[in-house]
Design a protein around this motif. Structure first.
Motif, PDB file in Angstrom:
ATOM      1  N   GLY A   1       0.920  -1.134  -0.050  1.00  0.00           N
ATOM      2  CA  GLY A   1      -0.078   0.047   0.005  1.00  0.00           C
ATOM      3  C   GLY A   1       0.685   1.385   0.113  1.00  0.00           C
ATOM      4  O   GLY A   1       2.107   1.366  -0.347  1.00  0.00           O
ATOM      5  N   MET A   2       0.328   2.313   0.367  1.00  0.00           N
ATOM      6  CA  MET A   2       0.886   3.678   0.473  1.00  0.00           C
ATOM      7  C   MET A   2       2.227   3.561   1.276  1.00  0.00           C
ATOM      8  O   MET A   2       3.403   4.197   0.832  1.00  0.00           O
ATOM      9  CB  MET A   2       0.154   4.927   0.921  1.00  0.00           C
ATOM     10  N   ILE A   3       2.070   2.972   2.236  1.00  0.00           N
ATOM     11  CA  ILE A   3       3.098   2.961   3.283  1.00  0.00           C
ATOM     12  C   ILE A   3       4.496   2.062   2.955  1.00  0.00           C
ATOM     13  O   ILE A   3       5.526   2.462   2.828  1.00  0.00           O
ATOM     14  CB  ILE A   3       2.772   2.558   4.716  1.00  0.00           C
ATOM     15  N   GLY A   4       3.883   0.879   2.455  1.00  0.00           N
ATOM     16  CA  GLY A   4       5.120  -0.135   1.972  1.00  0.00           C
ATOM     17  C   GLY A   4       5.894   0.399   1.146  1.00  0.00           C
ATOM     18  O   GLY A   4       7.171   0.279   0.773  1.00  0.00           O
ATOM     19  N   LEU A   5       5.095   0.919  -0.056  1.00  0.00           N
ATOM     20  CA  LEU A   5       5.731   1.403  -1.153  1.00  0.00           C
ATOM     21  C   LEU A   5       6.449   2.592  -0.885  1.00  0.00           C
ATOM     22  O   LEU A   5       7.612   2.879  -1.901  1.00  0.00           O
ATOM     23  CB  LEU A   5       4.483   1.837  -2.458  1.00  0.00           C
ATOM     24  N   THR A   6       6.245   3.475  -0.289  1.00  0.00           N
ATOM     25  CA  THR A   6       7.060   4.728   0.093  1.00  0.00           C
ATOM     26  C   THR A   6       8.268   4.370   0.906  1.00  0.00           C
ATOM     27  O   THR A   6       9.277   4.868   0.300  1.00  0.00           O
ATOM     28  CB  THR A   6       6.284   5.617   1.326  1.00  0.00           C
ATOM     29  N   LEU A   7       8.268   3.352   1.507  1.00  0.00           N
ATOM     30  CA  LEU A   7       9.539   2.630   2.119  1.00  0.00           C
ATOM     31  C   LEU A   7      10.397   2.402   1.072  1.00  0.00           C
ATOM     32  O   LEU A   7      11.484   2.528   1.020  1.00  0.00           O
ATOM     33  CB  LEU A   7       9.089   1.718   3.193  1.00  0.00           C
ATOM     34  N   ALA A   8       9.758   1.240   0.240  1.00  0.00           N
ATOM     35  CA  ALA A   8      10.523   0.680  -0.973  1.00  0.00           C
ATOM     36  C   ALA A   8      11.295   1.793  -1.731  1.00  0.00           C
ATOM     37  O   ALA A   8      12.460   1.677  -2.176  1.00  0.00           O
ATOM     38  CB  ALA A   8       9.630  -0.123  -1.825  1.00  0.00           C
ATOM     39  N   VAL A   9      10.386   2.861  -2.261  1.00  0.00           N
ATOM     40  CA  VAL A   9      10.870   3.634  -3.385  1.00  0.00           C
ATOM     41  C   VAL A   9      11.714   4.460  -2.450  1.00  0.00           C
ATOM     42  O   VAL A   9      12.950   5.028  -3.067  1.00  0.00           O
ATOM     43  CB  VAL A   9       9.738   4.581  -3.879  1.00  0.00           C
ATOM     44  N   SER A  10      12.027   5.144  -1.131  1.00  0.00           N
ATOM     45  CA  SER A  10      12.635   5.749  -0.634  1.00  0.00           C
ATOM     46  C   SER A  10      14.248   5.211  -0.381  1.00  0.00           C
ATOM     47  O   SER A  10      15.030   5.931  -0.291  1.00  0.00           O
ATOM     48  CB  SER A  10      12.091   6.115   0.970  1.00  0.00           C
ATOM     49  N   LEU A  11      14.161   3.793  -0.183  1.00  0.00           N
ATOM     50  CA  LEU A  11      15.330   2.866  -0.101  1.00  0.00           C
ATOM     51  C   LEU A  11      16.015   2.572  -1.419  1.00  0.00           C
ATOM     52  O   LEU A  11      17.164   2.327  -1.704  1.00  0.00           O
ATOM     53  CB  LEU A  11      14.897   1.700   0.606  1.00  0.00           C
ATOM     54  N   SER A  12      15.344   2.614  -2.484  1.00  0.00           N
ATOM     55  CA  SER A  12      15.816   2.516  -3.912  1.00  0.00           C
ATOM     56  C   SER A  12      17.162   3.410  -4.189  1.00  0.00           C
ATOM     57  O   SER A  12      16.950   4.665  -4.008  1.00  0.00           O
ATOM     58  CB  SER A  12      14.793   2.634  -4.993  1.00  0.00           C
ATOM     59  N   GLY A  13      18.145   2.830  -4.879  1.00  0.00           N
ATOM     60  CA  GLY A  13      19.394   3.667  -5.117  1.00  0.00           C
ATOM     61  C   GLY A  13      20.330   3.616  -4.427  1.00  0.00           C
ATOM     62  O   GLY A  13      21.298   4.373  -4.336  1.00  0.00           O
ATOM     63  N   HIS A  14      20.094   2.893  -2.979  1.00  0.00           N
ATOM     64  CA  HIS A  14      21.193   3.135  -1.753  1.00  0.00           C
ATOM     65  C   HIS A  14      21.633   1.518  -1.713  1.00  0.00           C
ATOM     66  O   HIS A  14      22.105   1.469  -0.472  1.00  0.00           O
ATOM     67  CB  HIS A  14      20.514   3.623  -0.674  1.00  0.00           C
ATOM     68  N   GLY A  15      21.702   0.806  -2.648  1.00  0.00           N
ATOM     69  CA  GLY A  15      22.654  -0.587  -2.440  1.00  0.00           C
ATOM     70  C   GLY A  15      21.603  -1.518  -1.801  1.00  0.00           C
ATOM     71  O   GLY A  15      22.478  -2.776  -1.507  1.00  0.00           O
ATOM     72  N   PHE A  16      20.354  -1.397  -1.852  1.00  0.00           N
ATOM     73  CA  PHE A  16      19.573  -2.509  -1.131  1.00  0.00           C
ATOM     74  C   PHE A  16      18.882  -3.340  -2.239  1.00  0.00           C
ATOM     75  O   PHE A  16      18.692  -2.809  -3.341  1.00  0.00           O
ATOM     76  CB  PHE A  16      18.538  -1.895  -0.447  1.00  0.00           C
ATOM     77  N   SER A  17      18.796  -4.606  -1.927  1.00  0.00           N
ATOM     78  CA  SER A  17      17.816  -5.569  -2.886  1.00  0.00           C
ATOM     79  C   SER A  17      16.486  -5.439  -2.079  1.00  0.00           C
ATOM     80  O   SER A  17      16.571  -5.755  -0.859  1.00  0.00           O
ATOM     81  CB  SER A  17      18.223  -6.878  -3.042  1.00  0.00           C
ATOM     82  N   ILE A  18      15.375  -4.986  -2.745  1.00  0.00           N
ATOM     83  CA  ILE A  18      14.010  -4.749  -1.991  1.00  0.00           C
ATOM     84  C   ILE A  18      12.998  -5.895  -2.517  1.00  0.00           C
ATOM     85  O   ILE A  18      12.950  -5.665  -3.873  1.00  0.00           O
ATOM     86  CB  ILE A  18      13.668  -3.464  -1.932  1.00  0.00           C
TER      87      ILE A  18
END
Length: 407
Positions: A12-29
């Motif tokens: 949902g909104m919360i989980g996707l916000t976390l995922a997109v915020s983390l993108s580009g920082h060396g994590f696999s999500i």
């Protein structure tokens, strides 16, 4: 078996916000959800079907997070209404307080946006991120938590592992329950009725709220100047009665409760109702596990802050994990997540207490209490400093904010 650094249960909104915020920082999500949004969201325009029943009042802090996620410009192209004023009053009373964007030197106080559009915009962005795997629709069969690795088995028998498992799976969070995080809760003994309303007079980009003896009624302005989304929180018996009224009777009751502020009201959609209860997890983290959003807390919708609180949880957790990654520290270790837990639990508990205080303050129709409320609101309305502090809090631009949420 597929391995990820972070697996988020709930797209949902919360989980996707976390995922997109983390993108580009060396994590696999990985983001897992039981459904995916409609792909036609970009074609939404004023000629589309009726608005979704669930909308959110997006604060300036949340706007900044969405800008950081690079979804804001696309999100506000259509079907969005910025509100420039807030009008709060009590039914059949002189109690009233008004807020304006001029008081905080901002172009607006916030935006009213359909939840479905927010989720779809974030999903569309996540699809463009090579380090995010969107696994949906799917159903989780088993969760094995603990140790250095969490194992997720889907109903399809697919196996995933992750160092950090994040529950963004709503108020009935399976992650929270299986992790054994204790939660305090109480039933408000109310239901929130949501619907789309056509008004006789234009809403003028004003978010309005009326406190009635049996619960608050909010009129949230939509992109069409004669359409509003209502959230009518009423005692359960009253709500059940309103739900079965025919449209004419419902319209009449609504207009009376709203003191005809926008003239005659006409129901434009179905009515849905949601039971209201406060819930607050006393524990948000354990080894390799964390919860955010409604999985960690639910509050009364009278101030429209539930979505904003959850978005800031996601931003704060992302900020914490990015910092740990940069320092080459274990992202699942309790000792490294403890500061995040203290930070967001403090913010959530303050909001829970504030909402309960407001609910209790405006409960009932005792004449003496109505007089006290009227005098208090009138005095506050004449105190610029007090109003400034209140409106800043509502806009999410004070308190301990994540960096990506700051103006």
């Amino acid at each position: 078996m597929q391995s990820y650094d972070i697996a988020i249960i709930g797209g949902g909104m919360i989980g996707l916000t976390l995922a997109v915020s983390l993108s580009g920082h060396g994590f696999s999500i990985a983001v897992l959800d039981t459904s995916e949004p409609a792909s036609e969201w970009q074609q939404c325009n004023e000629d589309s079907p009726e608005p979704a029943l669930r909308v959110s009042a997006i604060s300036l802090a949340t706007e900044q997070v969405f800008r950081h996620c690079q979804v804001w410009d696309e999100l506000v192209k259509t079907r969005v209404c910025s509100y420039t004023e807030m009008d709060v009053r009590e039914q059949d009373s002189f109690a009233q307080i008004q807020f304006s964007h001029h008081q905080v030197q901002q172009p607006y106080l916030g935006h009213i946006i359909e939840n479905d559009r927010i989720r779809a915009a974030l999903w569309h962005k996540a699809q463009q991120c090579e380090d995010i795997a969107l696994i949906a629709p799917c159903s989780v069969k088993t969760l094995q938590m603990g140790g250095n690795t969490n194992v997720i088995q889907l109903e399809s028998e697919q196996l995933l592992t992750a160092r950090l498992l994040v529950g963004a799976d709503g108020a009935q969070s399976r992650v929270r329950q299986q992790a054994g995080f204790p939660a305090a809760f109480w039933d408000y003994e109310q239901k929130a009725i949501v619907a789309t309303i056509k008004t006789e007079l234009p809403h003028g980009q004003v978010a309005r709220q009326v406190f009635t003896p049996t619960g608050p009624l909010a009129f949230l302005p939509l992109w069409n100047e004669y359409l509003c989304s209502i959230v009518w929180s009423q005692d359960t018996d009253t709500a059940n009665e309103l739900l079965v009224l025919d449209e004419a009777e419902f319209n009449q009751r609504l207009a009376v409760a709203f003191d005809l502020q926008l003239g005659v009201c006409e129901l434009q959609s179905e009515r849905q109702a949601f039971p209201l209860r406060m819930q607050y997890a006393r524990q948000w983290i354990s080894e390799g596990v964390a919860v955010i959003g409604d999985a960690a807390h639910t509050i009364h919708p009278l101030a429209g802050q539930g979505a904003n609180l959850g978005i800031l949880d996601a931003a704060a957790l992302a900020e914490t994990l990015i910092s740990l990654k940069q320092e080459n520290k274990d992202i699942g270790a309790v000792k490294h997540l403890r500061a995040f837990e203290r930070w967001r639990k403090a913010e959530a508990s303050q909001m829970v207490a504030t909402m309960e205080a407001f609910k209790q303050l405006f409960a009932g129709s005792n004449p003496m209490l109505k007089l006290i409320r009227g005098v208090g609101m009138s005095l506050t309305n004449q105190l610029p400093v007090a109003k400034h502090l209140i409106i800043q809090r509502a806009m999410g631009i004070n308190g301990e904010l994540p960096e990506m949420a700051k103006l």
